[in-house]
Design a protein around this motif. Structure first.
Motif, PDB file in Angstrom:
ATOM      1  N   ASN A  78      10.988  22.712  48.915  1.00  0.00           N
ATOM      2  CA  ASN A  78      12.322  22.125  48.712  1.00  0.00           C
ATOM      3  C   ASN A  78      12.156  20.635  48.426  1.00  0.00           C
ATOM      4  N   THR A  95      22.751  18.196  46.359  1.00  0.00           N
ATOM      5  CA  THR A  95      22.408  19.589  46.024  1.00  0.00           C
ATOM      6  C   THR A  95      22.309  20.464  47.269  1.00  0.00           C
ATOM      7  N   TYR A  96      22.837  19.966  48.350  1.00  0.00           N
ATOM      8  CA  TYR A  96      22.662  20.638  49.639  1.00  0.00           C
ATOM      9  C   TYR A  96      23.162  22.081  49.591  1.00  0.00           C
ATOM     10  N   LYS A  97      22.314  22.965  50.135  1.00  0.00           N
ATOM     11  CA  LYS A  97      22.670  24.363  50.317  1.00  0.00           C
ATOM     12  C   LYS A  97      22.282  24.761  51.733  1.00  0.00           C
ATOM     13  N   SER A  98      23.196  25.496  52.358  1.00  0.00           N
ATOM     14  CA  SER A  98      22.918  25.925  53.725  1.00  0.00           C
ATOM     15  C   SER A  98      21.804  26.976  53.722  1.00  0.00           C
ATOM     16  N   GLU A  99      20.820  26.787  54.603  1.00  0.00           N
ATOM     17  CA  GLU A  99      19.701  27.716  54.729  1.00  0.00           C
ATOM     18  C   GLU A  99      19.682  28.251  56.155  1.00  0.00           C
ATOM     19  N   TYR A 102      17.914  26.316  58.887  1.00  0.00           N
ATOM     20  CA  TYR A 102      18.542  25.121  59.463  1.00  0.00           C
ATOM     21  C   TYR A 102      19.168  25.405  60.831  1.00  0.00           C
ATOM     22  N   THR A 141      27.330  16.465  55.007  1.00  0.00           N
ATOM     23  CA  THR A 141      26.599  17.661  55.449  1.00  0.00           C
ATOM     24  C   THR A 141      26.310  17.592  56.946  1.00  0.00           C
TER      25      THR A 141
END
Length: 684
Positions: A78, A95-99, A102, A141
């Motif tokens: 990443n 570009t944050y995407k929840s994973e 996390y 975020t």
């Protein structure tokens, strides 16, 4: 703490972690260390950071730990997250995407030191630069940190805000101690300085973690504004600009209440100061206009004074029209005064209240509804504040109700009409109109009345009404016709005298009456003893010897309450002159208050009874109780003189009469009375 990704450091390229075995790592590590030994200073530059041999070995040794190995590889795959942790690149937040990783506590424990270090650094830098877009981006975020590390994410920004608070406190202390350089130039530039230090929009963007600090900082700014606003400075403009900053900060609880209260206090001072300065300028600009309206005010005051001092002896229904013509002659115009700027608010209010007072005086002292109503209408058209408008409207509504009642019931009856006919000739009521009748045929309308038929040929006259238009026209026709007949008779008489001819056989003979019997009609008398008009609570009207006296400047009163046994007529008599200043009627089970009593000492004469009767031709004032009568004279003196104290202040005495008891605001006393006869009461 700078983050170093070992996979990136070793320059290992692989799509799967399972493809990277220990032999690949050993070879890559050997090459890395060789590069360090060949360098001039035994370091290697990695992402802008100088790494020693020990730094590199420590980073690579993390790969021996299975969990850390996986976490480093996830970050390696990443690049946006890796760039943020390495050098603070904010592209990760764009570009944050929840994973799912996390949410893993072990991953958060691993990444927290690196994330908190870089997050705190970037938030602090961007806050200091006032880059609100980047601050909002960072806050957009969820923090990739465990609970223990979240505080570290805000440490630098929190410290910066505390520094700002301390700087403002220091500024305020110097002002209080009169050591501030801002004092000399009346705090010019201080509000600008505070606005630069406290970026309200940026401060309000920060999360709830900063709320207590926001409250504290806002109170500090508020205190600075308060001290400039108060003695000895009284500098409202900079104080208001500074309190606005405090008021715009998002606060809560007691802090918000304190700041809001301070804001409106200082704002009022500032607004008043601005208005005062503006008024000074406008006063000079409109000096002639102010002088003109002072003249208008003097005209109204003069009229009120002449009425109060009885220089004006009587008021006609045309009084208001004459007064308005006087104002028109002085070029007074409602539209013009209403269009003037706010500096004339007090002038408009004063003139409106004066005209209202004139209207009330005319009604209270002279009971003339038409001019009183016209004047209160005029007052209601002047633009005034809501409180004054409501007072005028209250009086307007009262007079309007009186006017409407007067239109329905007519004006008070001064004397009742005489009703009698002899041989069908005289006066008689048909419906609501009094007619002159001939052979009981209504010929000439004399007057209309608001009345009630009580039976047995008896009427109760309650008010006098205007004739209908057709009745007024008929009056003119009858009068005109009568005049023409008289003229014709005069002409015919003149012609007859000239000829002077006596017709033959013109003398009547006895036979002419032989078959005629003339019998006079028996007179029909209207037996009338008393009329019983309805009287409202208040002044008894139609008195020629009693004129109500008022002093509108004294707000005193005599409140009279009647019991259930009888109506009451009360005369309030001046002790020195023995003249009545008020004559009032009060119904049983009701209360009436006599107001604005001139200074002096008074005693009362009281008539108790029922059925107030008025003889034909008399005014209501000349009437009397015709049943269950009792007459009393009060022994006690009601002292309405103002009571002055040593400091020049005074008390206004007022009394209340409750049948046989009078009480003041301080105590209650027995109201002693002696019986008097009927003549002593009515013939005063």
């Amino acid at each position: 703490m700078n983050y170093i990704n070992p996979f990136e450091l070793l320059n290992i390229q692989s799509e799967n972690l399972s493809d990277i075995d220990s032999s690949i790592i050993r070879r890559a590590k050997k090459n890395l260390l060789a590069d360090i030994e060949l360098s001039d200073n035994n370091t290697i530059n990695h992402n802008g950071i100088e790494l020693t041999k020990s730094d590199c070995i420590r980073a690579v040794d993390d790969l021996d730990n299975k969990d850390k190995n996986e976490f480093h590889y996830f970050i390696f795959k990443n690049p946006d997250l890796n760039s943020f942790l390495t050098n603070g690149d904010l592209h990760f937040f764009k570009t944050y995407k929840s994973e799912s990783i996390y949410k893993l506590p072990e991953f958060l424990d691993f990444i927290s030191p690196f994330f908190a270090f870089q997050y705190d650094k970037q938030l602090s830098i961007n806050y200091k630069k006032r880059n609100i877009d980047n601050v909002k981006l960072l806050l957009s975020t969820k923090l990739l940190a465990n609970e223990d590390s979240k505080e570290l994410c805000f440490k630098g920004t929190y410290t910066r805000l505390k520094e700002i608070e301390n700087e403002i406190n220091s500024l305020n202390k110097n002002i209080i101690d009169k050591k501030s350089t801002f004092i000399e130039n009346k705090f010019n530039g201080l509000a600008t300085l505070i606005a630069e230090k406290v970026d309200v929009e940026l401060l309000n963007t920060l999360p709830i973690y900063f709320q207590s600090l926001r409250n504290s900082l806002a109170l500090t700014v508020r205190n600075l504004a308060r001290d400039i606003n108060n003695e000895p400075y009284f500098l409202y403009e900079p104080a208001f600009k500074i309190i606005e900053i405090a008021n715009n900060i998002s606060t809560d609880g007691l802090s918000k209440q304190t700041i809001t209260k301070g804001y409106y206090t200082i704002k009022k001072n500032y607004d008043d100061d601005c208005k005062k300065e503006e008024n000074v300028k406008l006063s000079s600009q409109y000096s002639e206009t102010f002088a003109y309206y002072k003249g208008i005010s003097d005209i109204i005051n003069k009229t009120i004074r002449e009425l109060d001092e009885e220089i004006i002896k009587s008021v006609s229904n045309n009084f208001a029209d004459d007064f308005l013509k006087q104002l028109e002659t002085a070029k007074f115009n409602i539209a013009e005064i209403n269009s003037l700027p706010g500096i004339f608010d007090d002038t408009r209010k004063k003139i409106a209240i004066q005209i209202k007072s004139l209207s009330v005086t005319i009604w209270n002292d002279y009971e003339k509804i038409e001019p009183s109503f016209k004047l209160i209408q005029l007052a209601s058209t002047i633009k005034v504040d809501e409180e004054t408008k409501e007072k005028i409207k209250k009086d307007y509504d009262t007079l309007k109700a009186i006017d409407e009642k007067k239109r329905l019931q007519g004006s008070p009856i001064v004397s009742t009409p005489s009703l009698s006919t002899i041989n069908g000739i005289g006066t008689k009521i048909y419906e609501d109109t009094l007619y002159f009748v001939l052979l009981y045929i209504p010929i000439f309308p004399i007057a209309r009345y608001y009345l009630k038929y009580d039976g047995d040929k008896s009427y109760r006259f309650l008010g006098k009404l205007e004739l209908h238009k057709w009745q007024k026209l008929w009056q003119k026709i009858i009068v005109g016709g009568t005049i023409l007949l008289i003229l014709f008779a005069i002409v015919d008489s003149n012609n007859s005298s000239k000829n002077n001819i006596t017709p033959k056989d013109s003398t009547p003979t006895k036979d002419d009456y032989s078959n005629k019997k003339i019998k006079p009609l028996a007179p029909l008398e209207f037996k009338y003893i008393y009329d019983y008009p309805y009287i409202e609570n208040g002044n008894i009207t139609g008195c020629s010897n009693i004129k109500p006296k008022y002093n509108k400047k004294i707000d005193n009163e005599l409140t009279i309450s009647c019991g259930s046994n009888a109506d009451v007529a009360v005369k309030m008599i001046n002790y020195e002159t023995e003249k009545s200043i008020r004559y009032v009627y009060i119904h049983k089970n009701s209360t009436y208050t006599i107001r604005n009593i001139p200074e002096g000492k008074y005693f009362l004469k009281i008539a108790y009874g029922s059925d107030w009767g008025v003889k034909p031709g008399e005014s209501i004032c000349q009437g009397q109780f015709t049943a269950n009568t009792l007459y009393k004279k009060g022994d006690e003196i009601l002292d309405y003189n103002l009571i002055y104290s040593e400091d020049g202040r005074y008390q206004i005495p007022s009394f209340s009469l409750k049948l046989d008891v009078v009480f003041t605001k301080d105590k209650m006393n027995t109201f002693e009375t002696n019986s008097i006869n009927e003549n002593e009461f009515y013939n005063e």
